[in-house]
Motif scaffolding. Structure first.
Motif, PDB file in Angstrom:
ATOM      1  N   PRO A 162      61.512  24.506  16.280  1.00 38.84           N
ATOM      2  CA  PRO A 162      60.164  23.956  16.494  1.00 38.84           C
ATOM      3  C   PRO A 162      59.519  23.651  15.149  1.00 38.84           C
ATOM      4  O   PRO A 162      59.961  24.162  14.114  1.00 38.84           O
ATOM      5  N   LEU A 163      58.480  22.864  15.191  1.00 38.19           N
ATOM      6  CA  LEU A 163      57.855  22.385  13.956  1.00 38.19           C
ATOM      7  C   LEU A 163      57.442  23.510  13.006  1.00 38.19           C
ATOM      8  O   LEU A 163      57.596  23.391  11.787  1.00 38.19           O
ATOM      9  N   CYS A 164      56.920  24.638  13.561  1.00 34.97           N
ATOM     10  CA  CYS A 164      56.473  25.730  12.683  1.00 34.97           C
ATOM     11  C   CYS A 164      57.627  26.248  11.835  1.00 34.97           C
ATOM     12  O   CYS A 164      57.454  26.567  10.653  1.00 34.97           O
ATOM     13  N   CYS A 193      54.158  32.290  20.196  1.00 33.48           N
ATOM     14  CA  CYS A 193      53.248  31.199  19.813  1.00 33.48           C
ATOM     15  C   CYS A 193      51.830  31.714  19.665  1.00 33.48           C
ATOM     16  O   CYS A 193      51.133  31.377  18.713  1.00 33.48           O
ATOM     17  N   ILE A 226      51.340  33.408  16.457  1.00 36.71           N
ATOM     18  CA  ILE A 226      51.393  32.483  15.321  1.00 36.71           C
ATOM     19  C   ILE A 226      50.137  31.611  15.283  1.00 36.71           C
ATOM     20  O   ILE A 226      49.537  31.400  14.233  1.00 36.71           O
ATOM     21  N   ILE A 227      49.728  31.154  16.454  1.00 35.13           N
ATOM     22  CA  ILE A 227      48.547  30.282  16.513  1.00 35.13           C
ATOM     23  C   ILE A 227      47.293  31.034  16.065  1.00 35.13           C
ATOM     24  O   ILE A 227      46.427  30.482  15.404  1.00 35.13           O
ATOM     25  N   CYS A 279      50.866  27.795  12.933  1.00 38.38           N
ATOM     26  CA  CYS A 279      51.344  26.751  13.850  1.00 38.38           C
ATOM     27  C   CYS A 279      50.823  25.401  13.349  1.00 38.38           C
ATOM     28  O   CYS A 279      49.605  25.204  13.280  1.00 38.38           O
ATOM     29  N   PRO A 280      51.706  24.477  13.018  1.00 38.95           N
ATOM     30  CA  PRO A 280      51.266  23.181  12.482  1.00 38.95           C
ATOM     31  C   PRO A 280      50.279  22.450  13.395  1.00 38.95           C
ATOM     32  O   PRO A 280      49.404  21.748  12.909  1.00 38.95           O
ATOM     33  N   TYR A 281      50.419  22.644  14.717  1.00 37.25           N
ATOM     34  CA  TYR A 281      49.499  21.941  15.629  1.00 37.25           C
ATOM     35  C   TYR A 281      48.079  22.461  15.449  1.00 37.25           C
ATOM     36  O   TYR A 281      47.121  21.753  15.664  1.00 37.25           O
ATOM     37  N   TYR A 333      47.396  23.751  21.791  1.00 37.61           N
ATOM     38  CA  TYR A 333      48.452  23.633  20.781  1.00 37.61           C
ATOM     39  C   TYR A 333      49.844  23.793  21.373  1.00 37.61           C
ATOM     40  O   TYR A 333      50.774  23.072  21.016  1.00 37.61           O
ATOM     41  N   GLN A 334      50.001  24.743  22.292  1.00 34.20           N
ATOM     42  CA  GLN A 334      51.332  24.950  22.874  1.00 34.20           C
ATOM     43  C   GLN A 334      51.746  23.761  23.728  1.00 34.20           C
ATOM     44  O   GLN A 334      52.920  23.409  23.797  1.00 34.20           O
ATOM     45  N   CYS A 372      53.014  21.149  21.499  1.00 36.98           N
ATOM     46  CA  CYS A 372      54.393  21.466  21.107  1.00 36.98           C
ATOM     47  C   CYS A 372      55.350  21.140  22.254  1.00 36.98           C
ATOM     48  O   CYS A 372      56.458  20.641  22.036  1.00 36.98           O
ATOM     49  N   ILE A 417      56.009  25.523  26.249  1.00 37.37           N
ATOM     50  CA  ILE A 417      56.531  26.329  25.133  1.00 37.37           C
ATOM     51  C   ILE A 417      55.581  27.498  24.873  1.00 37.37           C
ATOM     52  O   ILE A 417      54.402  27.309  24.641  1.00 37.37           O
ATOM     53  N   PRO A 445      58.539  30.326  19.857  1.00 36.91           N
ATOM     54  CA  PRO A 445      59.443  29.480  19.062  1.00 36.91           C
ATOM     55  C   PRO A 445      60.912  29.698  19.433  1.00 36.91           C
ATOM     56  O   PRO A 445      61.715  28.756  19.433  1.00 36.91           O
TER      57      PRO A 445
HETATM   58 FE1  SF4 Z   1      55.710  27.026  16.764  1.00 37.66          FE
HETATM   59 FE2  SF4 Z   1      54.667  27.738  19.091  1.00 37.66          FE
HETATM   60 FE3  SF4 Z   1      53.269  26.245  17.350  1.00 37.66          FE
HETATM   61 FE4  SF4 Z   1      55.343  25.243  18.684  1.00 37.66          FE
HETATM   62  S1  SF4 Z   1      53.416  25.970  19.557  1.00 37.66           S
HETATM   63  S2  SF4 Z   1      54.916  24.968  16.520  1.00 37.66           S
HETATM   64  S3  SF4 Z   1      56.734  26.957  18.753  1.00 37.66           S
HETATM   65  S4  SF4 Z   1      53.935  28.334  17.078  1.00 37.66           S
END
Ligand code: SF4
Length: 462
Positions: free
Chosen positions: A276-278, A357, A360-361, A373-375, A409-410, A413, A429, A432
């Motif tokens: 995944p992007l992260c 996620c 991380i978010i 999380c890049p999003y 955000y999820q 993704c 999702i 990750p």
């Molecule tokens: Fe990573 Fe989850 Fe964000 Fe997707 S939504 S980039 S898997 S943290």
């Protein structure tokens, strides 16, 4: 206090309804374990509803989804305990989600949506008795009045694609301000301040009442929470309550799932195809800077463990990068320990789980950090560039950006996953490592069918 079982009977006509109105907390003894487990099960239902709604599912699809989610998560081995589980889980989540405005803003519409879908599955008598419990004792429109407005009712029914009302149809005359949704959607005939609500539309009335009761109850619970409960329960319930709204509800990814261990030589290909992007971002930064700060090392390191990178390979992988920046000796002294620690070979020997996620978010990366999380944490420009690099473009990028703007955000993704793999991901999702394992499953089945086609082709040519 009212007992949970008394919720089962609606007061009017002794009609049995399985849908409680959650008027007051039941006087029940609840094991601490059930307190958490029941709440997590209900949270799975509400999260599923939230995902379905933000994906723009239609009403009928949502009703089915809610039914499936309820069936999958809200069962209990003892049938007699099903209602208790329903009520306990509602009140625990009330406590969890009363605490801030943002939490209330999420919980209130989700619980109301769940109530609405469940209400629609009740029998007509049970629905009537629930209405009576809400003091919604509206009078049905008489035959002569029905005849006098029949044409108007037919007009409305036609305009919203409902079947035309027949002589035995029941309509209720309701002050129009009590059915704001129906009025806003022009789904009712209004005359002299009254809306003519069809029996199939009463759910709107009841849901409005439910929402307003719950909204007030959340404010009261919040007052109790801040004035007494939080302090009284600071060693017992408070930590559970505070952790529940960010708890990860999916499977455990501390061990690789459904695929074999990955080897170092394949890692660059896997980054491109299934990370995944992260994790792609962390991996690229590591290759670029030959260093990652603690947050990035934890997020990527635990993810790699979860996808099946063995401890020896993990040490070799990190060492190859870090030695270019800090030297091999310093790596062995300062960094190798924490990698072994993550694999449960040092310290308390705990097998640490890769981050979900949600975790991380909700992280807060500082300057020079690349985790998160890049999003959620990228600027719009950087995110667009990163998506293009993954091969996502055109309409798909706009769909992703739309979800990001609405802070889903999820879901953003999930849409990326679907665009990259050209395949749907109905579960969404949540982790990750789930992204990785779902991606591998799709790629492996594609490889399998490609191999079959090649075999068939070779046979036909021979
Ligand atoms: Fe990573 Fe989850 Fe964000 Fe997707 S939504 S980039 S898997 S943290």
């Amino acid at each position: 206090m009212e007992s949970a079982r008394s919720h089962r009977k609606s007061i009017a006509n002794d009609v049995v309804s399985t849908l409680p109105l959650y008027r007051s907390a039941p006087a029940l003894e609840v094991r601490l374990e059930d307190f958490t487990l029941f709440a997590m099960d209900r949270l799975r239902v509400l999260k599923g509803i939230s995902d379905g709604l933000s994906r723009g599912k239609k009403t009928e699809e949502m009703e089915q989804l809610a039914k499936d989610l309820w069936r999958a998560n809200m069962r209990h081995p003892q049938a007699s305990e099903v209602v208790n589980k329903d009520i306990i889980s509602h009140f625990v989540l009330r406590l969890v989600y009363c605490r801030t405005e943002d939490l209330r803003k999420w919980f209130l519409p989700m619980e109301t949506a769940l109530f609405r879908y469940r209400f629609r599955h009740e029998t007509a008598e049970a629905q009537r008795s629930l209405m009576a419990e809400f003091d919604l004792s509206y009078k049905a429109v008489s035959n002569s009045e029905f005849e006098s407005v029949k044409d108007k009712l037919c007009q409305v029914a036609r305009s919203i694609g409902m079947s035309l009302p027949t002589a035995d149809a029941i309509f209720y005359k309701v002050p129009f301000e009590e059915v704001p949704e129906l009025v806003a959607g022009r789904r009712v005939f209004i005359h002299k301040g009254h809306a003519y609500v069809a029996s199939t539309q009463v759910v709107s009335l009841v849901a409005t009442q439910f929402r307003s009761h719950l909204s007030k109850a959340l404010i009261l619970t919040n007052r109790k929470w801040t004035s007494t409960i939080r302090e009284q329960e600071k060693d017992r319930l408070a930590p559970i309550v505070e952790a529940l709204c960010t708890s990860y509800l999916g499977p455990d990814y501390s061990q690789p799932k459904g695929f074999s261990e990955i080897s170092l030589k394949d890692i660059d290909d896997l980054v491109k195809s299934s990370f995944p992007l992260c994790m792609r971002h962390l991996f690229e930064k590591l290759r670029e800077d030959h260093h990652l700060k603690h947050g990035g090392r934890m997020q990527l390191g635990l993810f790699l463990k979860g996808v099946g990178l063995k401890l020896d390979d993990a040490i070799a992988f990190w060492k190859a990068e870090f030695s270019q920046k800090v030297g091999a000796e310093r790596f062995d002294k300062e960094y190798a320990y924490s990698i072994r620690h993550n694999y449960g070979r040092e310290g308390k020997r705990t097998d640490y789980s890769p981050y979900s996620c949600q975790k991380i978010i909700s992280s807060t990366p500082g300057a020079g950090d690349h985790h998160g999380c890049p999003y959620r944490h990228f600027s719009e420009e950087n995110l667009r560039a990163a998506l293009n690099k993954m091969g996502v473009d055109g309409r798909a990028v706009e769909n992703v950006m739309d979800k990001v703007q609405n802070r889903h955000y999820q879901l953003a993704c999930t849409l990326t996953f679907e665009a990259v793999h050209n395949s749907s991901c109905d579960s969404g999702i949540n982790h990750p490592n789930q992204y990785f394992s779902d991606s591998q499953k799709i790629l492996q089945s594609k490889n399998h069918s490609d191999a079959k086609i090649n075999k068939l082709g070779a046979r036909e040519n021979s």
